[in-house]
Scaffold this motif. Structure first.
Motif, PDB file in Angstrom:
ATOM      1  N   VAL A   1      11.710   2.609   1.067  1.00 47.68           N
ATOM      2  CA  VAL A   1      11.329   3.386   2.046  1.00 47.68           C
ATOM      3  C   VAL A   1       9.729   2.662   2.485  1.00 47.68           C
ATOM      4  CG1 VAL A   1       9.653   5.754   2.343  1.00 47.68           C
ATOM      5  CG2 VAL A   1      11.901   5.700   1.327  1.00 47.68           C
ATOM      6  N   ALA A   2       9.044   2.153   1.523  1.00 49.11           N
ATOM      7  CA  ALA A   2       7.946   1.401   1.875  1.00 49.11           C
ATOM      8  C   ALA A   2       8.492   0.287   2.977  1.00 49.11           C
ATOM      9  CB  ALA A   2       7.160   0.918   0.755  1.00 49.11           C
ATOM     10  N   ALA A   3       9.382  -0.355   2.495  1.00 46.82           N
ATOM     11  CA  ALA A   3       9.869  -1.525   3.261  1.00 46.82           C
ATOM     12  C   ALA A   3      10.233  -1.188   4.828  1.00 46.82           C
ATOM     13  CB  ALA A   3      11.058  -2.301   2.780  1.00 46.82           C
TER      14      ALA A   3
ATOM     15  N   TYR B   1       0.999  -1.202  -0.008  1.00 49.20           N
ATOM     16  CA  TYR B   1       0.001   0.040   0.032  1.00 49.20           C
ATOM     17  C   TYR B   1       0.873   1.200   0.146  1.00 49.20           C
ATOM     18  CZ  TYR B   1      -2.763   4.019   1.194  1.00 49.20           C
ATOM     19  OH  TYR B   1      -3.096   5.357   1.286  1.00 49.20           O
ATOM     20  N   LEU B   2       1.921   1.038   0.784  1.00 51.88           N
ATOM     21  CA  LEU B   2       2.895   2.335   0.997  1.00 51.88           C
ATOM     22  C   LEU B   2       3.482   2.919  -0.578  1.00 51.88           C
ATOM     23  CD1 LEU B   2       4.688   1.603   4.327  1.00 51.88           C
ATOM     24  CD2 LEU B   2       3.061   3.522   3.785  1.00 51.88           C
ATOM     25  N   VAL B   3       3.715   1.435  -1.276  1.00 49.36           N
ATOM     26  CA  VAL B   3       4.354   1.772  -2.596  1.00 49.36           C
ATOM     27  C   VAL B   3       2.890   2.399  -3.437  1.00 49.36           C
ATOM     28  CG1 VAL B   3       4.997   0.608  -4.759  1.00 49.36           C
ATOM     29  CG2 VAL B   3       5.946   0.007  -2.379  1.00 49.36           C
ATOM     30  N   ASN B   4       2.024   1.726  -3.406  1.00 47.05           N
ATOM     31  CA  ASN B   4       0.839   2.486  -4.357  1.00 47.05           C
ATOM     32  C   ASN B   4       0.631   3.920  -3.836  1.00 47.05           C
ATOM     33  OD1 ASN B   4       0.353  -0.182  -5.305  1.00 47.05           O
ATOM     34  ND2 ASN B   4      -1.401  -0.784  -3.959  1.00 47.05           N
ATOM     35  N   ALA B   5       0.469   4.138  -2.613  1.00 49.16           N
ATOM     36  CA  ALA B   5       0.166   5.505  -2.306  1.00 49.16           C
ATOM     37  C   ALA B   5       1.419   6.569  -2.586  1.00 49.16           C
ATOM     38  CB  ALA B   5       0.085   5.651  -0.739  1.00 49.16           C
ATOM     39  N   MET B   6       2.651   6.069  -2.639  1.00 50.28           N
ATOM     40  CA  MET B   6       3.685   7.049  -2.954  1.00 50.28           C
ATOM     41  C   MET B   6       3.647   7.144  -4.514  1.00 50.28           C
ATOM     42  SD  MET B   6       7.239   6.206  -0.769  1.00 50.28           S
ATOM     43  CE  MET B   6       6.758   4.663  -0.143  1.00 50.28           C
TER      44      MET B   6
END
Lengths: 82, 82
Positions: free
Chosen positions: B74-76, B38-43
């Motif tokens: 960063v997501a990881a 999700y963090l990847v998707n949001a960024m």
């Protein structure tokens, strides 16, 4: 918002975000313990069509069904989850 | 992604999202333990200008500075925070 009222409204959210606020789909966000004000901001961003793309195609119609009070209550419900 | 490499890239993120992944500003999201995908998707949504509005005005320029590898790292980093 009122978490008890939010719980009733959030039944449909659980389908993707989990009854425990942990998303059942990795590409979707966990909502458990998220900041109440951020959740309000995010739902309004979807409702106001400030977000587009794959996630927005799912979330915009959901947010569109909620009025400001619903949004505040659903946000309170997930925010208070421990 | 690689959380160690992500930690270095995430120094600037801590200003709003907290060194511990708990946002210092209630209107911004906690990132601690959030779903990596999700963090990847949001960024990427910010980077690709799929998000507009107040939060996007802050986040789009930040995401624009990150390449796909940075975004994954960063997501990881935030996802593995306990």
């Amino acid at each position: 918002g009122d978490p008890a009222a939010g719980k009733a409204k959030a039944a449909v959210c659980a389908a993707c975000h989990g009854a425990d606020g942990i998303a059942v789909i990795p590409g979707y966000p966990n909502l458990k313990g998220q900041n109440e004000q951020y959740l309000v901001n995010a739902m309004k961003a979807y409702k106001n069509k400030e977000r587009s793309g794959a996630m927005a195609m799912v979330m915009q119609p959901q947010a569109a069904m909620l009025n400001d009070e619903d949004i505040a209550n659903v946000a309170a419900y997930f925010a208070q989850m421990k």
